[in-house]
Design a protein around this motif. Structure first.
Motif, mmCIF file in Angstrom:
data_model
loop_
_atom_site.group_PDB
_atom_site.id
_atom_site.type_symbol
_atom_site.label_atom_id
_atom_site.label_comp_id
_atom_site.label_asym_id
_atom_site.label_seq_id
_atom_site.Cartn_x
_atom_site.Cartn_y
_atom_site.Cartn_z
ATOM 1 N N GLN A 6 108.556 72.800 -45.163
ATOM 2 C CA GLN A 6 107.344 71.993 -45.024
ATOM 3 C C GLN A 6 106.814 71.427 -46.336
ATOM 4 O O GLN A 6 105.839 70.687 -46.339
ATOM 5 C CB GLN A 6 106.254 72.825 -44.336
ATOM 6 N N SER A 7 107.481 71.756 -47.438
ATOM 7 C CA SER A 7 107.045 71.238 -48.730
ATOM 8 C C SER A 7 107.300 69.734 -48.828
ATOM 9 O O SER A 7 108.383 69.241 -48.514
ATOM 10 C CB SER A 7 107.783 71.950 -49.863
ATOM 11 N N ALA A 8 106.289 69.001 -49.304
ATOM 12 C CA ALA A 8 106.430 67.559 -49.500
ATOM 13 C C ALA A 8 107.354 67.230 -50.667
ATOM 14 O O ALA A 8 107.733 66.071 -50.853
ATOM 15 C CB ALA A 8 105.054 66.943 -49.751
ATOM 16 N N HIS A 9 107.765 68.241 -51.433
ATOM 17 C CA HIS A 9 108.653 68.023 -52.584
ATOM 18 C C HIS A 9 110.107 67.840 -52.165
ATOM 19 O O HIS A 9 110.933 67.418 -52.983
ATOM 20 C CB HIS A 9 108.549 69.203 -53.550
ATOM 21 N N TYR A 10 110.444 68.168 -50.898
ATOM 22 C CA TYR A 10 111.840 68.146 -50.455
ATOM 23 C C TYR A 10 111.985 67.309 -49.184
ATOM 24 O O TYR A 10 111.061 67.202 -48.379
ATOM 25 C CB TYR A 10 112.333 69.583 -50.196
ATOM 26 N N SER A 66 100.343 74.636 -42.586
ATOM 27 C CA SER A 66 100.959 74.298 -43.867
ATOM 28 C C SER A 66 99.880 73.864 -44.850
ATOM 29 O O SER A 66 98.761 73.517 -44.475
ATOM 30 C CB SER A 66 101.984 73.179 -43.678
ATOM 31 N N GLY A 67 100.228 73.871 -46.119
ATOM 32 C CA GLY A 67 99.294 73.405 -47.137
ATOM 33 C C GLY A 67 98.754 74.533 -47.991
ATOM 34 O O GLY A 67 98.798 75.702 -47.621
ATOM 35 N N ARG A 68 98.203 74.172 -49.121
ATOM 36 C CA ARG A 68 97.669 75.163 -50.056
ATOM 37 C C ARG A 68 96.467 75.887 -49.455
ATOM 38 O O ARG A 68 96.275 77.087 -49.673
ATOM 39 C CB ARG A 68 97.257 74.472 -51.359
ATOM 40 N N SER A 69 95.639 75.158 -48.685
ATOM 41 C CA SER A 69 94.440 75.733 -48.121
ATOM 42 C C SER A 69 94.071 74.966 -46.858
ATOM 43 O O SER A 69 94.683 73.943 -46.536
ATOM 44 C CB SER A 69 93.292 75.670 -49.145
ATOM 45 N N THR A 70 93.066 75.448 -46.131
ATOM 46 C CA THR A 70 92.606 74.801 -44.903
ATOM 47 C C THR A 70 91.088 74.817 -44.888
ATOM 48 O O THR A 70 90.470 75.883 -44.967
ATOM 49 C CB THR A 70 93.140 75.537 -43.658
ATOM 50 N N ARG A 71 90.507 73.621 -44.765
ATOM 51 C CA ARG A 71 89.045 73.512 -44.814
ATOM 52 C C ARG A 71 88.566 72.457 -43.814
ATOM 53 O O ARG A 71 89.349 71.825 -43.128
ATOM 54 C CB ARG A 71 88.588 73.137 -46.228
ATOM 55 N N GLY A 72 87.252 72.288 -43.745
ATOM 56 C CA GLY A 72 86.649 71.204 -42.983
ATOM 57 C C GLY A 72 86.972 71.221 -41.509
ATOM 58 O O GLY A 72 86.989 72.262 -40.853
ATOM 59 N N LYS A 73 87.243 70.020 -40.961
ATOM 60 C CA LYS A 73 87.476 69.872 -39.534
ATOM 61 C C LYS A 73 88.711 70.632 -39.065
ATOM 62 O O LYS A 73 88.748 71.140 -37.940
ATOM 63 C CB LYS A 73 87.595 68.394 -39.167
ATOM 64 N N ALA A 74 89.738 70.693 -39.919
ATOM 65 C CA ALA A 74 90.950 71.434 -39.541
ATOM 66 C C ALA A 74 90.629 72.913 -39.343
ATOM 67 O O ALA A 74 91.065 73.536 -38.369
ATOM 68 C CB ALA A 74 92.032 71.260 -40.604
ATOM 69 N N LEU A 75 89.842 73.477 -40.258
ATOM 70 C CA LEU A 75 89.446 74.871 -40.133
ATOM 71 C C LEU A 75 88.586 75.079 -38.886
ATOM 72 O O LEU A 75 88.751 76.065 -38.155
ATOM 73 C CB LEU A 75 88.685 75.314 -41.382
ATOM 74 N N ASP A 76 87.675 74.141 -38.613
ATOM 75 C CA ASP A 76 86.828 74.254 -37.427
ATOM 76 C C ASP A 76 87.666 74.263 -36.150
ATOM 77 O O ASP A 76 87.407 75.050 -35.230
ATOM 78 C CB ASP A 76 85.827 73.099 -37.382
ATOM 79 N N ALA A 77 88.672 73.389 -36.085
ATOM 80 C CA ALA A 77 89.512 73.313 -34.889
ATOM 81 C C ALA A 77 90.316 74.589 -34.694
ATOM 82 O O ALA A 77 90.453 75.103 -33.573
ATOM 83 C CB ALA A 77 90.448 72.106 -34.986
ATOM 84 N N SER A 116 101.571 70.400 -50.328
ATOM 85 C CA SER A 116 101.587 70.066 -51.756
ATOM 86 C C SER A 116 102.351 71.072 -52.589
ATOM 87 O O SER A 116 102.718 70.780 -53.739
ATOM 88 C CB SER A 116 100.146 69.996 -52.276
ATOM 89 N N GLU A 117 102.613 72.273 -52.048
ATOM 90 C CA GLU A 117 103.213 73.343 -52.838
ATOM 91 C C GLU A 117 104.730 73.175 -52.905
ATOM 92 O O GLU A 117 105.355 72.619 -52.002
ATOM 93 C CB GLU A 117 102.833 74.699 -52.258
ATOM 94 N N ASN A 118 105.354 73.674 -53.978
ATOM 95 C CA ASN A 118 106.788 73.432 -54.191
ATOM 96 C C ASN A 118 107.643 74.677 -53.953
ATOM 97 O O ASN A 118 108.653 74.891 -54.630
ATOM 98 C CB ASN A 118 107.037 72.860 -55.588
ATOM 99 N N CYS A 119 107.258 75.507 -52.985
ATOM 100 C CA CYS A 119 108.023 76.716 -52.651
ATOM 101 C C CYS A 119 109.457 76.331 -52.278
ATOM 102 O O CYS A 119 109.678 75.561 -51.335
ATOM 103 C CB CYS A 119 107.355 77.448 -51.490
#
Length: 325
Positions: free
Chosen positions: A78-82, A117-128, A70-73
């Motif tokens: 890997q930015s979804a903006h480009y 990638s991404g602003r943060s990592t939570r939930g099942k992704a973080l667990d894995a 989601s970030e526009n770096c």
């Protein structure tokens, strides 16, 4: 005081165990005389020889989640903006993580980091990711995670999994960052870093040079990093990615890259300065010079969305530069 005299004075101070001041650090950014620049490189080499262990610190990374960010770096594939054609997947396959762990153990790589990638990592992704890093730790590897802007709960989950180093790059000087990214701030990054340190993590944090910043702003980055006492500073050299706003940025010269590394070493005498992405911009001899004047670690193997050197090539380079891999 001439620039060469300034360098000599600062060398004596650093070798004596003191830090150079902000004013003195910025003065190094203004050195233009070739003889004074050579003196700066030699001074950084002396500091490296005095304080850096001969054991080269190696780290391999796994791109645990790719694209859809989601970030526009402006530098990032890997930015979804480009539109960059970057490979996209939600979470890396467990078997691929196991293969990376095996490869680290087989090649004598000391550290494994999972990067998402991404602003943060939570939930099942973080667990894995935590489960994969726990497995790596059980195999004797040091583990690191780079999962974006995390809070206490997420960082505590990683710590419970045995992770002891957290990575969050500041990327560039606070004065320059807003021209490259508007979806988060350097203060957001610093908040994550400080929370990680509060919970007992070592910090890995560095940046990318060659994005249009000045040498003075690189010093600003080095000084900002000094305020959070990182154990490791990755030095990335911009790889312009087609489709990103920085795709046409002119590359830095080898001398400018080496001078940047020398200044970072003078500001951070004892920290691991780590080759990261983009070191192919330096020829082989320049890479060895960089290792003489400051670099004493590297991310080895493939590097996220760009390709790095092979482990065998890095082992040979380390030996030629006087390090044990």
């Amino acid at each position: 005081m001439t620039d060469k005299e300034l360098v000599a004075s600062l060398l004596e101070r650093v070798l004596g165990g003191a830090d150079i001041t902000e004013t003195e650090s910025y003065a190094l950014a203004g050195i233009a005389d070739p003889d004074a620049i050579a003196a700066l490189h030699n001074a950084a080499a002396e500091v490296t020889a005095r304080f850096s262990p001969r054991k080269f610190d190696s780290c391999s990374i796994v791109n645990a989640r790719s694209g859809h960010c989601s970030e526009n770096c402006k530098w990032c594939a890997q930015s979804a903006h480009y539109e960059t054609g970057c490979k996209e997947y939600a979470i890396v396959d467990r078997d691929e993580c196991a293969a990376a762990i095996d490869a680290c153990c087989r090649h004598g790589i000391g550290r494994l980091s999972l990067v998402a990638s991404g602003r943060s990592t939570r939930g099942k992704a973080l667990d894995a990711i935590a489960a994969a890093l726990s497995e790596a730790g059980s195999r004797g590897l040091h583990t690191c995670a780079s999962l974006g802007l995390l809070g206490r709960e997420e960082l505590s989950r990683l710590y419970a999994a045995g992770v002891r180093r957290y990575h969050c790059n500041l990327e560039t000087a606070p004065s320059f960052f807003p021209t490259l990214c508007t979806t988060h701030t350097v203060d957001d990054k610093l908040a994550t870093i400080r929370m990680a340190r509060e919970l007992g993590f070592e910090v890995c944090s560095g940046g990318i040079i060659g994005m249009g910043e000045s040498m003075r702003q690189r010093v600003e980055l080095a000084l900002t990093l000094r305020s959070v006492s990182p154990a490791s500073i990755p030095v990335n050299i911009l790889c312009p990615i087609p489709g990103t706003p920085l795709e046409n940025v002119a590359p830095l010269s080898e001398d400018e890259i080496l001078t940047t590394i020398a200044i970072f070493r003078m500001v951070h005498p004892r920290v691991q300065l780590r080759f990261a992405g983009g070191r192919h911009h330096l020829g082989r001899e320049a890479q060895k010079r960089a290792m003489r004047i400051g670099i004493n670690g590297a991310i080895v193997g493939d590097l996220l969305t760009t390709v790095g050197s092979t482990v065998a090539e890095d082992k040979t380079l380390c030996a030629e530069a006087g390090y044990d891999f």
